[in-house]
Motif scaffolding. Sequence first.
Motif, PDB file in Angstrom:
ATOM      1  N   LYS A   1     -46.878  28.871  60.796  1.00 52.54           N
ATOM      2  CA  LYS A   1     -46.091  28.483  59.300  1.00 52.54           C
ATOM      3  C   LYS A   1     -46.811  28.940  58.229  1.00 52.54           C
ATOM      4  CE  LYS A   1     -43.450  24.577  61.263  1.00 52.54           C
ATOM      5  NZ  LYS A   1     -43.217  23.252  61.245  1.00 52.54           N
ATOM      6  N   ILE A   2     -47.946  28.585  58.162  1.00 59.70           N
ATOM      7  CA  ILE A   2     -48.702  29.114  56.735  1.00 59.70           C
ATOM      8  C   ILE A   2     -48.904  30.568  56.477  1.00 59.70           C
ATOM      9  CG2 ILE A   2     -49.963  27.097  56.757  1.00 59.70           C
ATOM     10  CD1 ILE A   2     -52.575  28.614  57.233  1.00 59.70           C
ATOM     11  N   LYS A   3     -48.671  31.407  57.660  1.00 56.96           N
ATOM     12  CA  LYS A   3     -48.663  32.783  57.651  1.00 56.96           C
ATOM     13  C   LYS A   3     -47.327  33.457  56.596  1.00 56.96           C
ATOM     14  CE  LYS A   3     -51.184  34.067  61.768  1.00 56.96           C
ATOM     15  NZ  LYS A   3     -51.137  34.593  62.879  1.00 56.96           N
ATOM     16  N   GLN A   4     -46.384  32.575  56.578  1.00 61.49           N
ATOM     17  CA  GLN A   4     -45.088  32.858  55.824  1.00 61.49           C
ATOM     18  C   GLN A   4     -45.222  32.364  54.630  1.00 61.49           C
ATOM     19  OE1 GLN A   4     -41.673  31.344  58.079  1.00 61.49           O
ATOM     20  NE2 GLN A   4     -42.571  31.754  59.915  1.00 61.49           N
ATOM     21  N   ASN A   5     -45.115  33.090  53.444  1.00 65.20           N
ATOM     22  CA  ASN A   5     -44.901  32.881  52.041  1.00 65.20           C
ATOM     23  C   ASN A   5     -44.076  31.795  51.634  1.00 65.20           C
ATOM     24  OD1 ASN A   5     -47.023  34.793  51.642  1.00 65.20           O
ATOM     25  ND2 ASN A   5     -45.759  36.106  50.784  1.00 65.20           N
ATOM     26  N   THR A   6     -43.104  31.419  52.742  1.00 65.57           N
ATOM     27  CA  THR A   6     -42.134  30.394  52.214  1.00 65.57           C
ATOM     28  C   THR A   6     -42.471  28.975  52.694  1.00 65.57           C
ATOM     29  OG1 THR A   6     -40.908  30.914  54.317  1.00 65.57           O
ATOM     30  CG2 THR A   6     -40.311  32.163  52.328  1.00 65.57           C
ATOM     31  N   ASP A   7     -43.552  28.819  53.507  1.00 69.96           N
ATOM     32  CA  ASP A   7     -44.066  27.680  53.999  1.00 69.96           C
ATOM     33  C   ASP A   7     -44.066  26.892  52.999  1.00 69.96           C
ATOM     34  OD1 ASP A   7     -45.024  26.283  56.151  1.00 69.96           O
ATOM     35  OD2 ASP A   7     -46.897  25.868  55.326  1.00 69.96           O
ATOM     36  N   LEU A   8     -44.193  25.477  53.349  1.00 68.21           N
ATOM     37  CA  LEU A   8     -44.088  24.218  52.513  1.00 68.21           C
ATOM     38  C   LEU A   8     -45.421  24.294  51.491  1.00 68.21           C
ATOM     39  CD1 LEU A   8     -42.783  21.467  51.633  1.00 68.21           C
ATOM     40  CD2 LEU A   8     -44.127  20.465  53.457  1.00 68.21           C
TER      41      LEU A   8
ATOM     42  N   ASN B   1     -53.105  14.716  36.326  1.00 70.53           N
ATOM     43  CA  ASN B   1     -51.799  14.256  36.682  1.00 70.53           C
ATOM     44  C   ASN B   1     -51.267  15.336  37.979  1.00 70.53           C
ATOM     45  OD1 ASN B   1     -51.664  12.247  34.716  1.00 70.53           O
ATOM     46  ND2 ASN B   1     -51.030  14.125  33.456  1.00 70.53           N
ATOM     47  N   TYR B   2     -52.228  15.551  38.769  1.00 68.90           N
ATOM     48  CA  TYR B   2     -51.694  16.024  40.097  1.00 68.90           C
ATOM     49  C   TYR B   2     -51.985  15.293  41.121  1.00 68.90           C
ATOM     50  CZ  TYR B   2     -51.505  20.973  38.207  1.00 68.90           C
ATOM     51  OH  TYR B   2     -51.217  22.162  37.617  1.00 68.90           O
ATOM     52  N   ARG B   3     -50.918  15.350  42.062  1.00 67.87           N
ATOM     53  CA  ARG B   3     -51.366  14.689  43.518  1.00 67.87           C
ATOM     54  C   ARG B   3     -51.839  15.877  44.449  1.00 67.87           C
ATOM     55  NH1 ARG B   3     -46.439  13.663  46.844  1.00 67.87           N
ATOM     56  NH2 ARG B   3     -44.808  15.366  46.238  1.00 67.87           N
ATOM     57  N   LEU B   4     -52.542  15.370  45.561  1.00 70.99           N
ATOM     58  CA  LEU B   4     -52.764  16.379  46.641  1.00 70.99           C
ATOM     59  C   LEU B   4     -52.352  15.995  47.957  1.00 70.99           C
ATOM     60  CD1 LEU B   4     -55.000  18.585  46.633  1.00 70.99           C
ATOM     61  CD2 LEU B   4     -56.618  16.721  47.703  1.00 70.99           C
ATOM     62  N   ILE B   5     -51.645  17.110  48.438  1.00 72.18           N
ATOM     63  CA  ILE B   5     -50.818  16.794  49.710  1.00 72.18           C
ATOM     64  C   ILE B   5     -51.576  17.480  50.840  1.00 72.18           C
ATOM     65  CG2 ILE B   5     -48.751  17.534  51.012  1.00 72.18           C
ATOM     66  CD1 ILE B   5     -47.798  17.732  48.216  1.00 72.18           C
ATOM     67  N   VAL B   6     -51.872  16.710  51.802  1.00 75.33           N
ATOM     68  CA  VAL B   6     -52.745  17.215  52.928  1.00 75.33           C
ATOM     69  C   VAL B   6     -51.898  17.993  54.105  1.00 75.33           C
ATOM     70  CG1 VAL B   6     -54.328  16.448  54.711  1.00 75.33           C
ATOM     71  CG2 VAL B   6     -54.562  15.437  52.471  1.00 75.33           C
ATOM     72  N   PHE B   7     -52.523  19.125  54.551  1.00 75.22           N
ATOM     73  CA  PHE B   7     -52.011  19.965  55.592  1.00 75.22           C
ATOM     74  C   PHE B   7     -52.834  20.214  56.709  1.00 75.22           C
ATOM     75  CE2 PHE B   7     -49.092  20.677  51.853  1.00 75.22           C
ATOM     76  CZ  PHE B   7     -47.893  20.402  52.474  1.00 75.22           C
ATOM     77  N   PRO B   8     -53.022  19.370  57.719  1.00 74.43           N
ATOM     78  CA  PRO B   8     -54.078  19.647  58.951  1.00 74.43           C
ATOM     79  C   PRO B   8     -53.590  20.826  59.607  1.00 74.43           C
ATOM     80  CG  PRO B   8     -53.298  17.491  58.736  1.00 74.43           C
ATOM     81  CD  PRO B   8     -52.481  17.988  57.957  1.00 74.43           C
ATOM     82  N   LEU B   9     -54.296  21.852  59.707  1.00 71.16           N
ATOM     83  CA  LEU B   9     -54.056  22.974  60.547  1.00 71.16           C
ATOM     84  C   LEU B   9     -54.541  23.001  61.942  1.00 71.16           C
ATOM     85  CD1 LEU B   9     -52.648  25.656  60.223  1.00 71.16           C
ATOM     86  CD2 LEU B   9     -55.070  26.340  59.760  1.00 71.16           C
ATOM     87  N   ILE B  10     -53.631  22.009  62.812  1.00 73.11           N
ATOM     88  CA  ILE B  10     -54.256  21.518  64.038  1.00 73.11           C
ATOM     89  C   ILE B  10     -53.660  21.978  65.458  1.00 73.11           C
ATOM     90  CG2 ILE B  10     -54.670  19.188  63.181  1.00 73.11           C
ATOM     91  CD1 ILE B  10     -51.789  18.454  64.140  1.00 73.11           C
ATOM     92  N   ASP B  11     -52.708  23.130  65.138  1.00 74.21           N
ATOM     93  CA  ASP B  11     -52.159  24.024  66.140  1.00 74.21           C
ATOM     94  C   ASP B  11     -51.608  25.195  65.976  1.00 74.21           C
ATOM     95  OD1 ASP B  11     -49.763  23.309  65.115  1.00 74.21           O
ATOM     96  OD2 ASP B  11     -49.596  21.603  66.317  1.00 74.21           O
ATOM     97  N   GLN B  12     -51.247  25.942  67.002  1.00 72.06           N
ATOM     98  CA  GLN B  12     -50.530  27.242  66.604  1.00 72.06           C
ATOM     99  C   GLN B  12     -49.231  27.251  65.715  1.00 72.06           C
ATOM    100  OE1 GLN B  12     -52.622  29.840  67.749  1.00 72.06           O
ATOM    101  NE2 GLN B  12     -51.289  31.276  66.707  1.00 72.06           N
TER     102      GLN B  12
END
Length: 334
Positions: free
Chosen positions: A113-120, A97-108
């Motif tokens: 953003k993902i370096k921050q622990n508060t990112d989505l 019962n999980y869903r998978l959310i895609v985050f393409p890491l396409i640019d700087q």
Amino acid sequence: MKDKKRNPNPTIKDVARLANVGIATVSRVLNNSEKVSEKTREKVLEIIEELGYSPNINARTLSSKNINSLSFVTPDMGNEFYGIMYSLLEKKISRNNYRLIVFPLIDQISLEKIKQNTDLIYQTDGVFFSSLSVSSIFQNRIPPKKIILIDSYDERFDSVYVDNYQVGKTAAEYLISNSPSNSTFYLVTFKELNNEFTSFVFKKRDEGFLQVMEENNKKVKIIYSDLLWDGGYKAIGNIIKRRPKKYLSIFATCDMIGVGVKKYLEEKNMHPKKDYSLIAVDNLPISRLFQLTTIRQPIIEMVEIAYEMFISSMGGREKVEHHKLEGKIVERET
């Protein structure tokens, strides 16, 4: 900072109190608002880091107990390799019962953003990183949520991966054993940028291939290609203008490049095993269509192991696990 450590579930109020700012200011920092001084921003982020605070962006509309989602961070969703991986992983996690959310890491911007622990991406229950050098991205920091690596390795996190240096060696050994002694050897590969996104998959394949060639006193012509469907076609075409007299032995470091190479050689009226040998990497569906000999990337196994590692970690497993898989040759027409 003793009170920071004692609170297992810090709130935005805790962050504001310890940073000596208002809740609105913390909210602005979390949303990357320009209406906050750099000094204040750094102070708030430092408190967030120390507390391990992770805001629930869905709290206004959903109870956290109803949120069952996982993040899938990938360098590219236009590549068939990652599309297959996503599809397999989504089917697996949907059973729980999980869903998978895609985050393409396409640019700087995405990278910062993902370096921050508060990112989505950290608002989900866990994060799958595929084919990315997280050691470069996170350096000495460890994000607050469960991290599982697919097709890459970092000693700090659960990981399942293939030894790409060995993949290159396997390709070289195959070509040497399946080619005449007077063959011309080619390496058609992708030149990776040296940045924080890069896991150097292609570089490792290149190094393994060239090492074996050197040990066997074989000279290799290196050709660089892009990763589009016709990349290999253009790359080999820039070097081989006419139908060559010598037998060609070619290692294309991914199926997409290999398909382009095979297409070009066909147009030159060259026949596999008679005029050339060609081996690629991945074993994507397109390699079957073009009857391309390839080194199979165990995508299904990688996804299954990654899924099991997530489930076992949710069940209380704390010890980090690493699984190294082998790529096996799938011999076809080439």
